[in-house]
Scaffold this active site. Structure first.
Site, mmCIF file in Angstrom:
data_model
loop_
_atom_site.group_PDB
_atom_site.id
_atom_site.type_symbol
_atom_site.label_atom_id
_atom_site.label_comp_id
_atom_site.label_asym_id
_atom_site.label_seq_id
_atom_site.Cartn_x
_atom_site.Cartn_y
_atom_site.Cartn_z
ATOM 1 N N HIS A 173 36.899 30.914 42.387
ATOM 2 C CA HIS A 173 37.611 30.546 41.157
ATOM 3 C C HIS A 173 39.071 30.982 41.214
ATOM 4 C CE1 HIS A 173 37.834 34.705 39.748
ATOM 5 N NE2 HIS A 173 36.583 34.840 40.189
ATOM 6 N N GLU A 183 28.722 35.971 39.582
ATOM 7 C CA GLU A 183 29.231 37.097 40.367
ATOM 8 C C GLU A 183 28.238 38.251 40.373
ATOM 9 O OE1 GLU A 183 30.571 38.374 42.764
ATOM 10 O OE2 GLU A 183 32.720 38.521 42.340
#
Length: 193
Positions: free
Chosen positions: A9, A83
């Site tokens: 990202h 994550e």
């Protein structure tokens, strides 16, 4: 066989400040949105057929920017691409962690093995869900997760000591029909760069 390009990202304010994000849902900043557009430009000629992402807003927004730029449908979200859970280390800076005697993670963080198991399962599900399409897939995820998968797919050869997974970087993997992952291409930048 499925080719999946994992993209980290774009930048968030916490990335800029060196704060551990983990599962904390921090949005992209303007630099992060530009990094997502740059990643999309780099992927433009890759023949991609679908986009997927972690459900965390920083990954989802990066994936949406890429999907829009490539003219692809909205990204499908996979919980297994979130994550690493850093536990009590989330929100701390690297300096905070060093002061506590830990280099990168709190004692209650997910292990590499747990991250690898759930991430590979998510990639297998992603491949199964897109078995009807012809072409590689973009999946937007997170630095620690991508780092774990790079190490797994390269038998520990990468990332090399001192390398990180930069925001917006792209890493191509092959997932074979038996569910084994291999590394096709790898982008890393030395920490001192």
């Amino acid at each position: 066989m499925t080719v999946i390009t994992l993209v980290r990202h774009g930048q968030t304010d916490w990335n800029m400040l060196g704060r551990v994000q983990g599962r904390t849902d921090i949005p992209l900043n303007d630099t992060g949105r530009e990094q997502a557009r740059e990643a999309a430009a780099a992927l433009r000629d890759g023949g991609y057929a679908a986009v997927a992402a972690s459900p965390l807003v920083r990954a989802h927004e990066t994936a949406q920017i890429i999907a829009d730029a490539l003219g692809l449908p909205a990204p499908r979200l996979y919980d297994g691409l979130v994550e690493r859970d850093y536990g009590t280390a989330e929100g701390l800076t690297s300096e905070d962690l060093w002061a506590r005697g830990r280099q990168a993670m709190g004692p209650d963080a997910e292990t590499d093995e747990i991250v690898a198991t759930r991430a590979v399962a998510a990639l297998r599900q992603l491949a199964a869900d897109h078995a009807h399409i012809d072409g590689p897939i973009v999946a937007v995820a997170h630095g620690s997760l991508i780092r774990v998968l790079i190490a797994l797919a390269s038998d520990g050869e990468f990332p090399r000591p001192g390398e990180r997974v930069p925001n917006g970087s792209q890493h191509a993997f092959r997932l074979d029909d038996e569910g084994r992952l291999s590394l096709l291409s790898y982008s890393a930048v030395p920490i001192d760069a």
